[in-house]
Write an enzyme that holds these catalytic residues in place. Structure first.
Site, mmCIF file in Angstrom:
data_model
loop_
_atom_site.group_PDB
_atom_site.id
_atom_site.type_symbol
_atom_site.label_atom_id
_atom_site.label_comp_id
_atom_site.label_asym_id
_atom_site.label_seq_id
_atom_site.Cartn_x
_atom_site.Cartn_y
_atom_site.Cartn_z
ATOM 1 N N HIS A 133 19.207 40.181 -23.811
ATOM 2 C CA HIS A 133 20.145 39.671 -22.867
ATOM 3 C C HIS A 133 20.613 40.999 -22.148
ATOM 4 O O HIS A 133 20.891 40.974 -20.889
ATOM 5 C CB HIS A 133 21.061 38.636 -23.513
ATOM 6 C CG HIS A 133 21.980 38.187 -22.597
ATOM 7 N ND1 HIS A 133 22.031 37.040 -22.162
ATOM 8 C CD2 HIS A 133 23.389 38.756 -22.052
ATOM 9 C CE1 HIS A 133 22.886 36.444 -21.051
ATOM 10 N NE2 HIS A 133 23.846 37.648 -21.055
ATOM 11 N N GLU A 134 21.497 41.658 -23.215
ATOM 12 C CA GLU A 134 22.308 42.789 -22.670
ATOM 13 C C GLU A 134 21.394 43.799 -21.913
ATOM 14 O O GLU A 134 21.867 44.489 -20.990
ATOM 15 C CB GLU A 134 22.845 43.382 -23.956
ATOM 16 C CG GLU A 134 23.941 42.310 -24.434
ATOM 17 C CD GLU A 134 25.016 41.829 -23.479
ATOM 18 O OE1 GLU A 134 25.258 42.154 -22.583
ATOM 19 O OE2 GLU A 134 25.506 40.524 -23.755
ATOM 20 N N HIS A 143 21.121 42.931 -18.317
ATOM 21 C CA HIS A 143 22.090 43.607 -17.438
ATOM 22 C C HIS A 143 22.026 44.915 -17.394
ATOM 23 O O HIS A 143 22.220 45.378 -16.022
ATOM 24 C CB HIS A 143 23.374 43.138 -18.120
ATOM 25 C CG HIS A 143 23.932 41.864 -18.110
ATOM 26 N ND1 HIS A 143 24.264 41.324 -16.911
ATOM 27 C CD2 HIS A 143 24.457 41.055 -19.170
ATOM 28 C CE1 HIS A 143 24.687 40.089 -17.190
ATOM 29 N NE2 HIS A 143 24.701 39.846 -18.631
ATOM 30 N N GLU A 154 24.194 36.814 -14.114
ATOM 31 C CA GLU A 154 23.417 36.826 -15.174
ATOM 32 C C GLU A 154 22.014 36.476 -15.139
ATOM 33 O O GLU A 154 21.263 36.523 -16.195
ATOM 34 C CB GLU A 154 24.065 35.445 -15.835
ATOM 35 C CG GLU A 154 25.678 35.508 -16.494
ATOM 36 C CD GLU A 154 25.692 36.562 -17.643
ATOM 37 O OE1 GLU A 154 24.417 36.956 -18.153
ATOM 38 O OE2 GLU A 154 26.901 37.085 -17.862
ATOM 39 N N ILE A 156 37.313 33.306 -20.529
ATOM 40 C CA ILE A 156 38.053 32.792 -19.586
ATOM 41 C C ILE A 156 39.543 33.176 -19.645
ATOM 42 O O ILE A 156 40.376 33.106 -18.515
ATOM 43 C CB ILE A 156 37.956 31.177 -19.351
ATOM 44 C CG1 ILE A 156 38.777 30.586 -20.364
ATOM 45 C CG2 ILE A 156 36.395 31.088 -19.295
ATOM 46 C CD1 ILE A 156 38.864 28.880 -20.386
ATOM 47 N N ALA A 170 40.466 36.447 -21.425
ATOM 48 C CA ALA A 170 40.626 37.852 -21.435
ATOM 49 C C ALA A 170 39.293 38.648 -20.969
ATOM 50 O O ALA A 170 39.327 39.919 -21.074
ATOM 51 C CB ALA A 170 40.643 38.212 -22.975
ATOM 52 N N GLY A 171 38.735 37.638 -19.968
ATOM 53 C CA GLY A 171 37.291 38.416 -19.361
ATOM 54 C C GLY A 171 37.393 38.081 -17.928
ATOM 55 O O GLY A 171 38.335 37.631 -17.289
ATOM 56 N N GLY A 172 36.000 37.991 -17.407
ATOM 57 C CA GLY A 172 36.054 37.786 -15.947
ATOM 58 C C GLY A 172 35.503 36.383 -15.790
ATOM 59 O O GLY A 172 34.914 36.267 -14.689
#
Length: 770
Positions: A579-580, A583, A609, A684, A686-688
Site C-alpha cells: 500500500h505505502e 503511494h 489512494e 480525522i 490529527a491528519g488530512g
C-alpha cells in the site's frame, strides 16, 4: 485447498492467506516451483549493511484489522502547497545569505542534497525555524512588491518560498513521528505559532492572489499547459479557503481558529502516542498467553527485556504485551485466554479517553472550531470545505457509501452467523454471545479450518527481505524500473532505516526513498505512511538543467526481527508495505516538472489512494469476510461525514451518541457502551482525512477498476501485463496533479470508473445487483 492459481506475470506476489477465499499465489508464469517467495533464503538486497552515521493505510483496508493510524499528511498543510508534501532543500537560501553562528552551527540551515536526519537535535529547531521564517518573510515581502502575473515573476519564486519552509519543517515533523522526545515536542510547540502565522500571511496574500487572478483572466490563459492551468485554479481556490477574502475582524478570528486547530491536532496525536506507550501488561504464567505463536512470544519477551526483565525468553518469559500493532494484533488473533483478549481490546478501544490524556474535549473543540471556520467562509459545514478540493460532493460520497453498505450488509450478517456456527461446533462457551474481542480470534480459526492454512506457518515465506525482493521485481515487471540499495548515500534517523535508489530502464537515477519498517513504540508513531521528502521540480533543479529528483520515505510499524531472525511478516503487514509503496510510486515516477503538481501534489484527496490500493490488488483475491471488512470502513467514513455535516457541538447528542447511531446501520454487532475509538481516530482529528475518510472507498472503486484492466488483458500474458503496466505508469503514476484525476483515469482505462470490479473482487456483485 483449492488449486493454486497463477496470477501475475514475471514476478511472484503474495499468498492470500488472510483475506482470500480463492487462495492464490502470485507466481512466476515461467516456473512456479522456482518461486523465490516459497524458498527460505537470505536476500542480499535487504541484508543489513553498514550505515553512514548521520504523512496514513486505512483503519480497515485489508492491511490491518484494527486501527492503523496511517496518515499521509503533515499535521497542517502549507498554504499554496499540497497537503501531502514534505519537500526538500535545494532551494534553501538561508545558508547562502546568512553567515552568523546560528546558521553555521545548525544542520537545518545548511545546504544539503539529503536531509541531515542523523544530526538534527531538539535544540536546533527553535533557532532554525525562527531564522528561516525571518528570511522567508523578507522574500515574501519582496515578491509582493515585485509580483507580476507571469510564471517567472509569480509561481517560480512562490514555489521556492514554499519549498524552503516545508523542507525544514518536514524534517522536524518527520523526526517527531519516528524519533519522538519531550524536548523535540517542546521545541516544536514553541515555534509552531510563528510558523502558522507565516503560513497564513502567505496564504492570505492579496498581491499573490490578484496576480493569479490576472493570469486566469489574461488573453494568454488558453496558451498555458493543462498543468499550469490546474496550478492557477488550485491556488485561487486554496487562497479563498485560507481566508484571503476575509476582512478585519473575520480574518483575525479565522487566523486564531487556524492556530488553535494546529495546537489541538498536535495535542490529539501526542495523547494517542502517550496512551499507547503507557499501557503494558506483564505476564509471568505461560498459560495466560496460550495460543500465541512463537513469533509473538519472542516479540513479547524482547519487549520485556527492553523494559528491564533482562532474563526474559520466548519459552519461559516473562512477557510484556503492549498496544503497539504487532503485539496487540497477535493477542486478538491467537490468544485462547478470552479474558486477556477482552482486557487488551478494551484498553485499545479506550486509548486517550481518560485522565490527562483524554481527547474527548479536544475532539469537541476541533469540531466546534471547524464549524465556525466553515461559517466564516460561507459554507454550511466543514464537510463542504473538505469537498471543495475533492472529486466528490457530500451527496456523492454519501451515495457511494450507501450503495456499498447495502451490498455489504447481508454478507456481513452471514459472516457473523458463520462465526457463531463454527465457534459452537468447536465447543466455545461464548458461541451464542460473541463479543468484539472474540471476532478476530474465531475468524482466524475459521480461516485455518476452511482453507487449511495457518498464518504463522507461512511467516517464514514472508520474511522482509523476500517480500521486498518480490515487490521490487513486480515494480520492474509492471513499470520498467530497477530498485537498488543505496545505504550510506543519505543520513538516516535509525540504523534499521534503509535507503534505495530507483533507476529507469536505461540505468539513470530517477528517484530515491527511505524505508523505516519496524515498530518502535517508545519513540515512533503507530501506523504506516508515505511522505514526501523532496518533490520533483524543474524550478528547484540543483544543476540548472534536469528536474530535481523526488525522494520519499515509507514508514511502517511491522513486527521487528526477533533475535537473529529477520522480520517475519504477517500477510497484513505485507499488504501495508504494498500500500505505502503504491503511494511512493506515484510520488517517485511522476514525469511532471511543475513542482506544485508533481507526484502526489495537487491530486484531489479522494483520488490519492488509487495507486496505493491498486498495489494491494497484487496480493490477493479478496472475498473472505469481505462484507464485514467493507462495513467497517463504511462505518468510519459515515461517522466522519456525520460529525462534519450534521453534528452540533454542544448540542443534545455527544460524539459517542453519533458513533452509536451510525453504528446501528453500519455494524452487525453494536459498539460497547464504553467504546471510545474516536479518541484515537487520528485520520480525522490529527491528519488530512477530516470529512474525507470516504476517500478510501472512493479510491478503492478506482483502484479495483484499474486492476481489472490487467485482468482484462490477461494476468498470464506477460506482454499484455507489461503493456498495461506501462500505460498505468504513463497516466496514473506520471501525470501527478497536472490533470484532473477523472481525466487521468479515463486516459488509462478508456472509460469512466464503475464499482463493479470492486464488488466482484469482494464477492458482492450479485448482492448489489439484486
Amino acid at each position: 485447498m483449492r488449486q493454486l492459481q497463477r496470477v501475475v506475470v514475471g514476478a511472484v506476489l503474495i499468498v492470500n492467506m488472510l483475506i482470500a477465499t480463492r487462495l492464490t499465489l502470485t507466481l512466476s508464469t515461467i516456473n512456479r516451483h522456482n518461486n523465490p517467495l516459497l524458498r527460505r533464503y537470505s536476500s542480499s538486497l535487504f541484508r543489513p549493511k553498514q550505515f553512514s552515521k548521520s504523512r496514513p493505510c486505512p483503519l480497515w483496508s485489508s492491511s490491518f484489522s484494527f486501527c492503523l493510524d496511517a496518515i499521509h499528511k503533515p499535521t497542517s498543510p502549507t498554504p499554496f502547497a499540497p497537503s501531502h508534501s514534505h519537500p526538500h532543500s535545494s532551494s534553501f537560501s538561508v545558508a547562502a545569505s546568512s553567515r552568523d553562528d546560528v546558521v553555521q552551527g545548525n544542520p537545518l540551515l545548511q545546504d544539503f542534497e539529503f536531509p541531515p536526519f542523523d544530526a538534527v537535535q531538539a535544540q536546533h529547531v527553535r533557532p532554525a525555524i525562527r531564522t528561516l521564517l525571518a528570511q522567508l518573510d523578507r522574500e515574501l515581502e519582496e515578491l509582493e512588491r515585485n509580483v507580476e502575473p507571469s510564471w517567472p515573476k509569480l509561481v517560480e519564486p512562490l514555489e521556492k518560498i514554499v519549498d524552503s519552509l516545508v523542507v525544514v519543517w518536514g524534517i522536524v515533523n518527520h523526526l517527531k513521528s519516528v524519533k519522538d522526545t519531550s524536548e523535540l515536542r517542546s521545541a516544536i510547540e514553541d515555534v509552531q505559532e510563528e510558523k502558522v502565522k507565516f503560513q497564513l500571511k502567505l496564504g492570505q496574500s492579496k498581491p499573490i492572489y490578484n496576480a493569479f487572478k490576472a493570469i486566469r483572466e489574461s488573453p494568454d490563459w488558453q496558451t498555458l499547459s493543462e498543468a499550469r492551468k490546474r496550478i492557477v485554479e488550485s491556488q485561487l481556490k486554496e487562497a479563498v479557503l485560507n481566508g484571503v477574502a476575509l476582512e478585519d475582524d473575520k480574518r483575525e478570528r479565522f487566523n486564531k481558529i487556524e492556530q488553535e486547530l494546529e495546537k489541538l491536532s498536535q495535542k490529539f496525536e501526542e495523547n494517542v502516542l502517550d496512551a499507547t506507550k503507557k499501557f503494558e501488561k506483564l505476564i509471568t504464567d505461560k498459560k495466560e498467553i496460550e495460543g500465541l505463536p512463537a513469533t509473538a512470544l519472542g516479540l513479547a519477551a524482547q519487549i520485556a527485556v527492553s523494559k528491564g526483565h533482562e532474563n526474559a525468553t520466548a519459552d519461559n518469559g516473562p512477557w510484556v504485551i503492549t498496544l503497539d500493532a504487532p503485539s496487540f494484533i497477535a493477542v486478538m488473533q491467537h490468544a485462547r485466554n478470552r479474558s486477556l483478549r477482552e482486557e487488551i481490546y478494551r484498553a485499545y478501544l479506550t486509548r486517550a479517553s481518560t485522565g490527562d490524556l483524554d481527547n474527548t474535549k479536544i475532539i469537541e473543540q476541533i469540531l466546534k472550531l471547524r464549524m465556525e471556520k466553515a461559517k466564516l467562509l460561507n459554507y454550511n459545514n466543514y464537510a463542504e470545505i473538505s469537498m471543495a478540493t475533492k472529486m466528490a460532493t457530500v451527496d456523492k460520497a454519501e451515495g457511494l457509501l450507501e450503495k456499498l453498505r447495502k451490498a455489504s450488509w447481508d454478507a456481513a450478517v452471514q459472516d457473523m452467523e458463520d462465526l457463531k456456527k463454527f465457534s459452537k461446533n468447536q465447543g466455545a462457551l461464548e458461541a451464542d454471545d460473541l463479543k468484539h474481542w472474540d471476532i478476530t480470534f474465531w475468524s482466524e480459526r475459521l480461516r485455518e479450518s476452511k482453507y487449511d492454512i495457518n498464518e504463522e506457518e507461512l511467516r517464514p515465506y514472508f520474511s522482509l527481505p523476500k517480500v521486498m525482493d518480490e515487490l521490487f521485481n513486480l515494480a520492474k515487471t509492471l513499470f520498467g524500473i530497477e530498485i537498488e540499495p543505496a545505504d550510506g548515500l543519505a543520513p538516516v534517523w535509525n540504523t534499521d532505516v534503509r535507503f534505495f535508489r530507483v533507476k529507469d530502464s536505461s540505468g539513470n537515477p530517477i528517484a530515491y526513498f527511505y524505508f523505516d519498517p519496524y515498530s518502535r513504540p517508545s519513540e515512533k508513531k503507530g501506523g504506516a505512511w508515505m511522505g514526501e521528502v523532496v518533490a520533483r521540480s524543474r524550478v528547484l533543479s540543483r544543476n540548472g538543467t534536469s528536474a530535481r529528483l523526488p525522494i520519499a520515505h515509507m514508514v511502517c510499524n511491522q513486527t521487528p526481527p526477533v533475535g537473529k531472525k529477520p522480520s517475519l511478516m504477517t500477510f497484513r503487514e505485507v499488504e501495508t508495505v504494498f500500500h505505502e509503496f503504491g503511494h511512493a510510486l506515484q510520488h517517485m515516477l511522476t514525469k511532471q516538472d511543475e513542482g506544485l503538481v508533481a507526484g502526489i501534489r495537487g491530486i484531489e484527496w479522494d483520488a490519492v489512494e488509487l495507486p496505493s490500493q491498486f498495489m494491494e490488488n497484487w496480493c490477493y483475491h479478496r472475498t473472505f469476510r469481505a462484507g464485514s471488512m467493507s462495513l467497517r470502513q463504511i462505518k468510519f467514513a459515515s461517522l466522519d461525514l456525520e460529525l462534519h455535516t450534521k453534528y452540533v457541538p454542544g448540542g443534545p447528542e455527544s460524539i459517542y451518541d453519533v458513533d452509536r447511531r451510525v453504528s446501528e446501520r453500519t455494524q452487525v454487532i453494536p459498539p460497547l457502551p464504553e467504546d471510545r475509538f474516536l479518541c484515537s481516530f487520528m485520520h480525522i482529528f490529527a491528519g488530512g482525512y477530516a470529512a474525507g475518510y470516504y476517500s478510501y472507498k472512493w479510491a478503492e472503486v478506482l483502484s479495483a477498476d484499474a486492476f481489472s484492466a490487467f485482468e482484462d488483458a490477461g494476468l498470464e500474458n506477460n506482454e499484455a501485463v507489461k503493456e498495461t503496466g506501462h500505460r498505468f505508469r504513463e497516466t496514473v503514476l506520471a501525470l501527478g496533479g497536472g490533470k484532473a484525476p477523472l481525466e487521468v483515469f479515463v486516459e488509462f482505462r478508456g472509460r469512466e470508473p464503475t464499482p463493479d470490479a470492486l464488488l466482484r473482487h469482494n464477492g458482492l456483485l450479485s448482492v448489489a445487483a439484486s
